[in-house]
Design an enzyme around this catalytic site. Structure first.
Site, mmCIF file in Angstrom:
data_model
loop_
_atom_site.group_PDB
_atom_site.id
_atom_site.type_symbol
_atom_site.label_atom_id
_atom_site.label_comp_id
_atom_site.label_asym_id
_atom_site.label_seq_id
_atom_site.Cartn_x
_atom_site.Cartn_y
_atom_site.Cartn_z
ATOM 1 N N LYS A 263 39.661 6.635 -3.837
ATOM 2 C CA LYS A 263 41.056 6.877 -4.227
ATOM 3 C C LYS A 263 41.930 7.229 -3.031
ATOM 4 O O LYS A 263 43.030 6.715 -2.889
ATOM 5 C CB LYS A 263 41.161 8.028 -5.247
ATOM 6 N N ARG B 181 43.441 16.460 -13.304
ATOM 7 C CA ARG B 181 41.982 16.490 -13.289
ATOM 8 C C ARG B 181 41.422 16.968 -14.627
ATOM 9 O O ARG B 181 40.215 16.976 -14.816
ATOM 10 C CB ARG B 181 41.474 17.478 -12.234
ATOM 11 N N ARG C 79 30.218 10.322 4.203
ATOM 12 C CA ARG C 79 31.636 10.461 4.553
ATOM 13 C C ARG C 79 31.837 11.504 5.654
ATOM 14 O O ARG C 79 31.226 12.569 5.651
ATOM 15 C CB ARG C 79 32.431 10.877 3.311
ATOM 16 N N ARG D 92 33.137 17.378 5.068
ATOM 17 C CA ARG D 92 33.777 18.337 4.160
ATOM 18 C C ARG D 92 32.696 19.182 3.511
ATOM 19 O O ARG D 92 31.668 18.673 3.107
ATOM 20 C CB ARG D 92 34.553 17.589 3.074
ATOM 21 N N ARG E 242 30.576 18.322 -8.393
ATOM 22 C CA ARG E 242 31.826 17.547 -8.532
ATOM 23 C C ARG E 242 31.651 16.384 -9.506
ATOM 24 O O ARG E 242 32.562 16.083 -10.274
ATOM 25 C CB ARG E 242 32.264 17.032 -7.160
HETATM 26 P P1 AMP Z 1 39.641 15.814 -3.701
HETATM 27 O O1 AMP Z 1 40.066 15.721 -2.285
HETATM 28 O O2 AMP Z 1 40.618 15.165 -4.655
HETATM 29 O O3 AMP Z 1 38.221 15.354 -3.930
HETATM 30 O O4 AMP Z 1 39.668 17.372 -4.077
HETATM 31 C C1 AMP Z 1 38.837 18.283 -3.408
HETATM 32 C C2 AMP Z 1 38.739 19.573 -4.190
HETATM 33 O O5 AMP Z 1 40.042 20.156 -4.316
HETATM 34 C C3 AMP Z 1 38.239 19.433 -5.616
HETATM 35 O O6 AMP Z 1 36.817 19.393 -5.690
HETATM 36 C C4 AMP Z 1 38.815 20.697 -6.246
HETATM 37 O O7 AMP Z 1 38.092 21.843 -5.841
HETATM 38 C C5 AMP Z 1 40.183 20.771 -5.584
HETATM 39 N N1 AMP Z 1 41.206 20.020 -6.359
HETATM 40 C C6 AMP Z 1 41.894 18.914 -5.954
HETATM 41 N N2 AMP Z 1 42.744 18.501 -6.904
HETATM 42 C C7 AMP Z 1 42.587 19.369 -7.935
HETATM 43 C C8 AMP Z 1 43.178 19.491 -9.216
HETATM 44 N N3 AMP Z 1 44.093 18.605 -9.655
HETATM 45 N N4 AMP Z 1 42.786 20.518 -10.007
HETATM 46 C C9 AMP Z 1 41.868 21.410 -9.591
HETATM 47 N N5 AMP Z 1 41.262 21.350 -8.410
HETATM 48 C C10 AMP Z 1 41.615 20.343 -7.579
#
Ligand code: AMP
Length: 213
Positions: free
Chosen positions: A14, A89, A123, A156, A167
């Site tokens: 994404k 989410r 990654r 990360r 996740r």
């Molecule tokens: P991502 O980069 O989208 O994979 O997000 C990394 C982490 O950020 C996720 O595993 C959550 O801990 C947090 N996060 C990102 N977006 C959200 C969201 N919309 N709601 C809650 N936590 C989020």
């Protein structure tokens, strides 16, 4: 208008696709993950609160995420459209979002789980510009360094095996139900997210350019 949200499990690509599409459409790329990582890096009170949830692979509480997103969504550059990457989410976030703005389209990235694990564990990310690389399929030009700014790449904390598992479970339990939610509204377009980034980008482009729902 292009008011778009990307839905899909972690590792589906994404972020990579959102960066490219947002640039092509000249709309802001609003990644709540990037915004939260920025807050963690800056050591702000919000970032300090979010850090533990993120490391564990859990969702950050809705109110915190909304705080960081609402500000960006209200910005002048988002008036002509935006690309949401990583939000909503869960159902509560989708309902909150609906009170802030309608969406024109939701793209769902579809990919088998074993491919996600392979992508996430290989990654590597630039902590400064957030560009994502992959040890095998998208290595940087100079090993361990970001092509754009030369920063040393990191893994990360939530791309480690224990967090990946959490996740994927959080996605299945909390985020996947949103697919039906948006399908019922006629907004959902499914994208085959396997293959090279260029192949996926072509499918994304066609889904965005197809007749509006
Ligand atoms: P991502 O980069 O989208 O994979 O997000 C990394 C982490 O950020 C996720 O595993 C959550 O801990 C947090 N996060 C990102 N977006 C959200 C969201 N919309 N709601 C809650 N936590 C989020």
């Amino acid at each position: 208008m292009h008011r778009i949200a990307f839905l899909g499990p972690p590792g589906a690509g994404k972020g990579t696709q959102a960066a490219e599409l947002a640039q092509a459409l000249r709309i802001p790329h609003l990644s709540t993950g990037d915004l939260l990582r920025g807050a963690v890096g800056a050591g702000s009170p919000l970032g300090r609160e979010a850090d533990g949830y993120m490391r564990a692979g859990k969702l950050v509480p809705d109110a915190l995420v909304l705080q960081i997103l609402a500000e960006r969504l209200a910005g002048a550059d988002a008036r002509a459209g935006f690309l949401l990457d990583g939000y909503p989410r869960n159902l509560a976030q989708a309902e909150t979002l609906a009170t802030l703005t309608p969406l024109d389209r939701v793209l769902s990235f579809e990919i088998p789980t074993d491919e996600l694990v392979r992508r996430l564990s290989g990654r590597r990310t630039c902590p400064v510009c957030q560009t994502a690389y992959h040890l095998v399929s998208k290595p940087p030009k100079v090993a361990g360094r970001c092509d754009r700014d030369g920063t040393e790449l990191i893994q990360r904390p939530d791309d480690r095996p224990e967090a990946i598992e959490v996740r994927l479970r959080v996605y299945a339990e909390q985020t996947a139900p949103l697919l039906d939610h948006y399908r019922r509204q006629g907004l959902l377009r499914a994208i085959d997210a396997t293959g090279t980034p260029a192949e996926v980008a072509g499918r994304v482009r066609r889904a965005v350019e197809s007749a509006p729902p």
